[in-house]
Design a protein around this motif. Structure first.
Motif, PDB file in Angstrom:
ATOM      1  N   SER A 131      -9.991  19.234   1.300  1.00  4.56           N
ATOM      2  CA  SER A 131      -9.794  18.631  -0.016  1.00  4.56           C
ATOM      3  C   SER A 131     -10.075  17.143   0.057  1.00  4.56           C
ATOM      4  O   SER A 131      -9.841  16.510   1.087  1.00  4.56           O
ATOM      5  N   GLU A 132     -10.563  16.585  -1.025  1.00 10.23           N
ATOM      6  CA  GLU A 132     -10.732  15.139  -1.121  1.00 10.23           C
ATOM      7  C   GLU A 132      -9.667  14.538  -2.033  1.00 10.23           C
ATOM      8  O   GLU A 132      -9.765  13.392  -2.443  1.00 10.23           O
ATOM      9  N   GLU A 133      -8.671  15.352  -2.387  1.00 12.37           N
ATOM     10  CA  GLU A 133      -7.614  14.873  -3.281  1.00 12.37           C
ATOM     11  C   GLU A 133      -6.408  14.432  -2.470  1.00 12.37           C
ATOM     12  O   GLU A 133      -6.056  15.069  -1.473  1.00 12.37           O
ATOM     13  N   TRP A 134      -5.781  13.358  -2.922  1.00 18.60           N
ATOM     14  CA  TRP A 134      -4.646  12.768  -2.222  1.00 18.60           C
ATOM     15  C   TRP A 134      -3.366  12.945  -3.037  1.00 18.60           C
ATOM     16  O   TRP A 134      -3.406  13.060  -4.263  1.00 18.60           O
ATOM     17  N   ALA A 135      -2.219  12.928  -2.338  1.00 21.87           N
ATOM     18  CA  ALA A 135      -0.910  13.000  -2.991  1.00 21.87           C
ATOM     19  C   ALA A 135       0.105  12.284  -2.108  1.00 21.87           C
ATOM     20  O   ALA A 135      -0.148  12.042  -0.924  1.00 21.87           O
TER      21      ALA A 135
ATOM     22  N   ASP B 292       2.877  23.519   8.972  1.00 25.82           N
ATOM     23  CA  ASP B 292       2.002  24.417   8.201  1.00 25.82           C
ATOM     24  C   ASP B 292       0.520  24.167   8.503  1.00 25.82           C
ATOM     25  O   ASP B 292      -0.338  24.947   8.104  1.00 25.82           O
ATOM     26  N   GLY B 293       0.226  23.058   9.164  1.00 23.44           N
ATOM     27  CA  GLY B 293      -1.148  22.758   9.549  1.00 23.44           C
ATOM     28  C   GLY B 293      -2.088  22.507   8.387  1.00 23.44           C
ATOM     29  O   GLY B 293      -3.287  22.722   8.499  1.00 23.44           O
ATOM     30  N   ILE B 294      -1.545  22.030   7.259  1.00 24.99           N
ATOM     31  CA  ILE B 294      -2.418  21.820   6.095  1.00 24.99           C
ATOM     32  C   ILE B 294      -2.775  20.355   5.871  1.00 24.99           C
ATOM     33  O   ILE B 294      -3.705  20.051   5.140  1.00 24.99           O
ATOM     34  N   ILE B 295      -2.070  19.431   6.515  1.00 25.71           N
ATOM     35  CA  ILE B 295      -2.333  18.012   6.282  1.00 25.71           C
ATOM     36  C   ILE B 295      -3.451  17.535   7.199  1.00 25.71           C
ATOM     37  O   ILE B 295      -3.353  17.623   8.423  1.00 25.71           O
ATOM     38  N   ALA B 296      -4.522  17.028   6.600  1.00 28.40           N
ATOM     39  CA  ALA B 296      -5.674  16.564   7.375  1.00 28.40           C
ATOM     40  C   ALA B 296      -5.559  15.090   7.718  1.00 28.40           C
ATOM     41  O   ALA B 296      -6.031  14.645   8.766  1.00 28.40           O
TER      42      ALA B 296
ATOM     43  N   GLU C 111       0.858  -1.180   0.000  1.00 26.22           N
ATOM     44  CA  GLU C 111       0.000   0.000   0.000  1.00 26.22           C
ATOM     45  C   GLU C 111       0.896   1.233   0.000  1.00 26.22           C
ATOM     46  O   GLU C 111       1.967   1.228   0.602  1.00 26.22           O
ATOM     47  N   LEU C 112       0.416   2.287  -0.671  1.00 24.25           N
ATOM     48  CA  LEU C 112       1.176   3.517  -0.842  1.00 24.25           C
ATOM     49  C   LEU C 112       0.788   4.544   0.218  1.00 24.25           C
ATOM     50  O   LEU C 112      -0.397   4.758   0.466  1.00 24.25           O
ATOM     51  N   LEU C 113       1.776   5.172   0.835  1.00 25.57           N
ATOM     52  CA  LEU C 113       1.532   6.194   1.855  1.00 25.57           C
ATOM     53  C   LEU C 113       1.158   7.514   1.183  1.00 25.57           C
ATOM     54  O   LEU C 113       1.924   8.029   0.364  1.00 25.57           O
ATOM     55  N   MET C 114      -0.040   8.027   1.510  1.00 20.47           N
ATOM     56  CA  MET C 114      -0.530   9.249   0.876  1.00 20.47           C
ATOM     57  C   MET C 114      -1.116  10.191   1.917  1.00 20.47           C
ATOM     58  O   MET C 114      -1.468   9.779   3.021  1.00 20.47           O
ATOM     59  N   VAL C 115      -1.207  11.462   1.541  1.00 14.43           N
ATOM     60  CA  VAL C 115      -1.742  12.477   2.447  1.00 14.43           C
ATOM     61  C   VAL C 115      -2.779  13.332   1.711  1.00 14.43           C
ATOM     62  O   VAL C 115      -2.768  13.412   0.484  1.00 14.43           O
ATOM     63  N   LYS C 116      -3.674  13.933   2.497  1.00 12.34           N
ATOM     64  CA  LYS C 116      -4.590  14.912   1.906  1.00 12.34           C
ATOM     65  C   LYS C 116      -4.682  16.127   2.811  1.00 12.34           C
ATOM     66  O   LYS C 116      -4.468  16.041   4.021  1.00 12.34           O
TER      67      LYS C 116
END
Length: 131
Positions: A26-30, A96-100, A17-22
């Motif tokens: 946003s409902e988009e992952w990277a 930065d407090g942007i990662i949910a 499984e790939l480690l991703m963040v959003k």
């Protein structure tokens, strides 16, 4: 022209499984990524950003590619590394407090989810096959 340099970490777990963040709102992952700070190497940036955004310590296995693109008139260069997690996550510590959220995503999920950078999808899918 302005330029931005960054690094991204591509990390798989034992279940492939790939480690991703959003981000919040946003409902988009990277994959975890961020800007290179002054005096920092691309490798150091990758290790720091993965730790801040996911809580995982990682070690770099190899540099995969350097993506060069232009976004809104800014020259963007991002170094992508394959990394391996060391131990367990200590939780998101994003200054930065942007990662949910940070989560492990399976190949079927990655194929169907919304991506922050849709142009990375083919490249990410290839990484599943390399394992």
């Amino acid at each position: 022209m302005k330029s931005w340099l960054g690094s991204a970490g591509i990390c798989f777990n034992e279940k492939n499984e790939l480690l991703m963040v959003k981000c919040h709102g946003s409902e988009e992952w990277a994959v975890p990524s961020g800007g290179i700070e002054e005096g920092e190497s691309p490798e150091e940036c990758c290790l720091r950003e993965v730790k801040e955004e996911t809580g995982y310590d990682v070690s770099i296995i190899e540099q995969l590619l350097v993506k060069e693109t232009s976004i809104k008139g800014i020259e963007v260069k991002t170094y992508y590394f394959i990394v391996e997690k060391v131990g367990t996550s200590t939780g998101i510590q994003d200054p930065d407090g942007i990662i949910a959220a940070a989560a492990w995503k399976s190949l079927p999920e990655v194929k169907t989810m919304s991506h922050t950078y849709p142009e990375d999808l083919d490249f990410l899918l290839k990484q599943f096959n390399r394992r």
